[in-house]
Design a protein around this motif. Structure first.
Motif, PDB file in Angstrom:
ATOM      1  N   ASN A 154      -6.450  -8.427  60.617  1.00  0.00           N
ATOM      2  CA  ASN A 154      -5.867  -8.947  59.393  1.00  0.00           C
ATOM      3  C   ASN A 154      -4.381  -8.621  59.401  1.00  0.00           C
ATOM      4  N   MET A 155      -3.564  -9.626  59.579  1.00  0.00           N
ATOM      5  CA  MET A 155      -2.113  -9.429  59.691  1.00  0.00           C
ATOM      6  C   MET A 155      -1.400  -9.777  58.390  1.00  0.00           C
ATOM      7  N   GLU A 156      -2.145  -9.949  57.326  1.00  0.00           N
ATOM      8  CA  GLU A 156      -1.545 -10.331  56.051  1.00  0.00           C
ATOM      9  C   GLU A 156      -0.606  -9.223  55.560  1.00  0.00           C
ATOM     10  N   GLY A 157       0.613  -9.590  55.252  1.00  0.00           N
ATOM     11  CA  GLY A 157       1.595  -8.651  54.750  1.00  0.00           C
ATOM     12  C   GLY A 157       2.314  -7.861  55.831  1.00  0.00           C
ATOM     13  N   LYS A 158       1.951  -8.039  57.087  1.00  0.00           N
ATOM     14  CA  LYS A 158       2.606  -7.326  58.197  1.00  0.00           C
ATOM     15  C   LYS A 158       3.589  -8.281  58.870  1.00  0.00           C
ATOM     16  N   PRO A 159       4.681  -7.745  59.382  1.00  0.00           N
ATOM     17  CA  PRO A 159       5.659  -8.637  60.028  1.00  0.00           C
ATOM     18  C   PRO A 159       5.092  -9.186  61.340  1.00  0.00           C
ATOM     19  N   LEU A 160       5.389 -10.449  61.628  1.00  0.00           N
ATOM     20  CA  LEU A 160       4.963 -11.070  62.880  1.00  0.00           C
ATOM     21  C   LEU A 160       5.828 -10.555  64.013  1.00  0.00           C
ATOM     22  N   GLN A 161       5.245 -10.466  65.183  1.00  0.00           N
ATOM     23  CA  GLN A 161       5.984 -10.029  66.355  1.00  0.00           C
ATOM     24  C   GLN A 161       6.123 -11.207  67.306  1.00  0.00           C
TER      25      GLN A 161
END
Length: 165
Positions: A154-161
């Motif tokens: 779950n990558m919601e709210g985390k910066p994309l790399q």
């Protein structure tokens, strides 16, 4: 018809492909009245079209990862049951001496004598292009390892790399 057979060659196994090729050549064998045989097929060069990736792996490292030692015949049988092909059993020294047989004065000292298995891998199995993938696939097939389960993070709210290769 041969063009169609070559296009689907990656989807079917080699023995079936060979039988289809022989039948197609027998059907359309109007050029020569000579009987069609395996020796006449050797002159028919279609290796560029039917080629699967061949991976060379160190036998001892592979067996260590698999947790079991096999004879060459047993490993060949395991590969056949799984659907891959043990193409050649060789060593770095043998491969280098075959390549350099026409060149005089070149030395093959310092080259390993470790046994190398050259394994034909289906073109759609990118996971098996290394020793780790081959050992994992064969261990799962033998029932030694369980099939890995992958989950999406779950990558919601985390910066994309971003990765630049």
């Amino acid at each position: 018809i041969l063009y169609r057979l070559f296009n689907v060659s990656l989807l079917i196994n080699r023995n079936l492909m060979f039988r289809l090729l022989v039948n197609a050549l027998k059907k359309h064998h109007s050029i020569s009245k000579a009987p069609l045989s395996c020796s006449s097929l050797r002159n028919f060069n279609c290796s560029a079209t039917l080629r699967m990736p061949t991976v060379g792996v160190n036998r001892d490292n592979l067996f260590a990862r698999m947790g079991k030692t096999y004879t060459d015949e047993e490993f060949d049988h395991l590969c056949f049951e799984y659907g891959i092909e043990l193409d050649d059993v060789t060593s770095e020294r043998e491969m280098l001496s075959k390549e350099l047989k026409d060149k005089e004065g070149l030395d093959v000292e310092g080259v390993s004598d470790d046994v190398i298995y050259r394994i034909d891998i289906p073109a759609n199995r990118y996971d098996m292009l290394c020793i780790e993938g081959i050992s994992r696939a064969l261990n799962i097939f033998r029932g030694v390892e369980k099939i890995p389960k992958y989950t999406l993070a779950n990558m919601e709210g985390k910066p994309l790399q971003q990765m630049i290769v």
